[in-house]
Design an enzyme around this catalytic site. Structure first.
Site, PDB file in Angstrom:
ATOM      1  N   ASP A  65       0.809  -1.221   0.000  1.00 17.84           N
ATOM      2  CA  ASP A  65       0.000   0.000   0.000  1.00 17.84           C
ATOM      3  C   ASP A  65       0.844   1.274   0.000  1.00 17.84           C
ATOM      4  OD1 ASP A  65       0.916  -0.423   2.582  1.00 17.84           O
ATOM      5  OD2 ASP A  65      -1.051  -0.821   3.424  1.00 17.84           O
ATOM      6  N   ASN A 131      -7.741  -2.696  14.105  1.00 12.43           N
ATOM      7  CA  ASN A 131      -9.143  -2.977  13.744  1.00 12.43           C
ATOM      8  C   ASN A 131      -9.262  -4.191  12.815  1.00 12.43           C
ATOM      9  OD1 ASN A 131      -8.101  -1.976  11.406  1.00 12.43           O
ATOM     10  ND2 ASN A 131      -9.465  -0.219  11.232  1.00 12.43           N
ATOM     11  N   HIS A 133      -7.495  -4.646  10.016  1.00 10.72           N
ATOM     12  CA  HIS A 133      -7.256  -4.403   8.588  1.00 10.72           C
ATOM     13  C   HIS A 133      -5.978  -5.078   8.089  1.00 10.72           C
ATOM     14  CE1 HIS A 133      -4.960  -0.271   8.963  1.00 10.72           C
ATOM     15  NE2 HIS A 133      -4.156  -1.287   9.120  1.00 10.72           N
ATOM     16  N   GLU A 138      -9.788  -1.604   5.073  1.00 12.51           N
ATOM     17  CA  GLU A 138     -10.420  -1.331   6.359  1.00 12.51           C
ATOM     18  C   GLU A 138     -11.660  -2.214   6.563  1.00 12.51           C
ATOM     19  OE1 GLU A 138      -8.722   0.204   8.384  1.00 12.51           O
ATOM     20  OE2 GLU A 138      -8.429   2.320   8.000  1.00 12.51           O
TER      21      GLU A 138
HETATM   22  C1  GLP Z   1      -0.827   0.114   8.659  1.00 14.73           C
HETATM   23  C2  GLP Z   1      -0.530  -0.523   7.289  1.00 14.73           C
HETATM   24  C3  GLP Z   1      -0.658  -2.006   7.350  1.00 14.73           C
HETATM   25  C4  GLP Z   1       0.026  -2.497   8.617  1.00 14.73           C
HETATM   26  C5  GLP Z   1      -0.774  -2.082   9.810  1.00 14.73           C
HETATM   27  C6  GLP Z   1      -0.117  -2.349  11.136  1.00 14.73           C
HETATM   28  O1  GLP Z   1      -1.829   1.084   8.578  1.00 14.73           O
HETATM   29  N1  GLP Z   1      -1.294   0.003   6.201  1.00 14.73           N
HETATM   30  O2  GLP Z   1      -0.102  -2.600   6.190  1.00 14.73           O
HETATM   31  O3  GLP Z   1       0.095  -3.880   8.615  1.00 14.73           O
HETATM   32  O4  GLP Z   1      -1.231  -0.761   9.702  1.00 14.73           O
HETATM   33  O5  GLP Z   1       0.847  -1.410  11.475  1.00 14.73           O
HETATM   34  P1  GLP Z   1       1.753  -1.524  12.749  1.00 14.73           P
HETATM   35  O6  GLP Z   1       2.668  -2.663  12.519  1.00 14.73           O
HETATM   36  O7  GLP Z   1       2.493  -0.202  12.819  1.00 14.73           O
HETATM   37  O8  GLP Z   1       0.876  -1.739  13.910  1.00 14.73           O
END
Ligand code: GLP
Length: 237
Positions: A65, A131, A133, A138
């Site tokens: 992403d 959440n 995702h 989302e």
């Molecule tokens: C982000 C990314 C995801 C990631 C997730 C967890 O928003 N878009 O690809 O896996 O949230 O992030 P973190 O590892 O900082 O908790």
């Protein structure tokens, strides 16, 4: 579905890195789907260590992403994150690194291009949002979604406030490969560490797959491994 519970995140990151290295050893031109986020930092650190014995030169990468409207050169872009924590530290060929362009003038075409190019991911690495995702998909995203522009929830934007210098500066949209796109990867490894992820992990694995928890779709994938630390696994049944 495999669930591996590790003592702590260092052990989990190491375990994941060894699994990835093993796949690259088997196929030196592996197509690797990559993720960003805090969870990935220890994992990339461990994966870089394997570069002493594993050659990444022919590995092709596709990131999940990117922020919509953010240039790759911007310090907050997900591309900059990858350069900082991973790409700049190993012998990977620049032309094998692939990313969605959040600044594209034609987002629809950009998503279509990426959707086509990501067909053939051998191994997809995923994190999970608080959440549930995956990527920027989302809660509520249909399970058959393809690469697309998605509205990011307030809850997730708040987590990035500090990084962007205030909540209002956090982009409202992201570009992400779709849930269907993720599901066509041959192999998937999801990493989750810490107690903030315990609910999302439990809802993904304890309950029946449903679109309120995007990661719950992974129950239906034929080759998926969850690598968790004890805290992230603490609410599993
Ligand atoms: C982000 C990314 C995801 C990631 C997730 C967890 O928003 N878009 O690809 O896996 O949230 O992030 P973190 O590892 O900082 O908790």
């Amino acid at each position: 579905m495999k669930v591996i519970i590790c003592k702590n995140k260092k052990e989990g990151a190491n375990k994941a890195a060894l699994l990835v290295a093993e796949q690259i050893k088997k196929k030196n031109n592996l197509v690797l789907g990559l993720a960003t986020g805090q969870t990935m930092i220890p994992f990339y650190k461990e994966l870089i260590k394997t570069n002493k014995r594993i050659d990444f030169l022919k590995v092709k990468t596709f990131n999940l992403d990117e922020w919509c409207g953010v240039d790759h050169n911007n310090k907050n872009s997900l591309k900059s994150f990858m350069d900082k924590y991973f790409f700049s530290k190993l012998n990977i060929s620049r032309e094998n690194i692939n990313f969605l362009n959040g600044k594209s003038k034609n987002i629809k075409k950009e998503c279509e291009r990426y959707e086509k190019e990501t067909n053939g991911i051998d191994l997809q690495i995923l994190g999970i949002g608080i959440n549930g995702h995956i990527g920027f998909n989302e809660p509520g995203t249909p399970f058959n979604s393809l690469t697309n522009k998605i509205k990011i929830t307030k809850e997730i934007r708040e987590l990035y406030s500090k990084e962007f210098g205030g909540f209002n500066k956090v982009p409202k949209y992201g570009l992400t490969i779709g849930i269907k796109t993720i599901m066509r990867s041959k192999k998937i490894i999801l990493l989750a560490f810490g107690k903030s992820k315990a609910d999302a992990v439990a809802k993904s694995l304890n309950n029946k797959s449903n679109k309120k928890i995007p990661a719950s779709i992974l129950q239906k994938h034929k080759d998926v491994t969850f690598i968790l630390d004890k805290k992230a696994a603490s609410k599993l049944e």
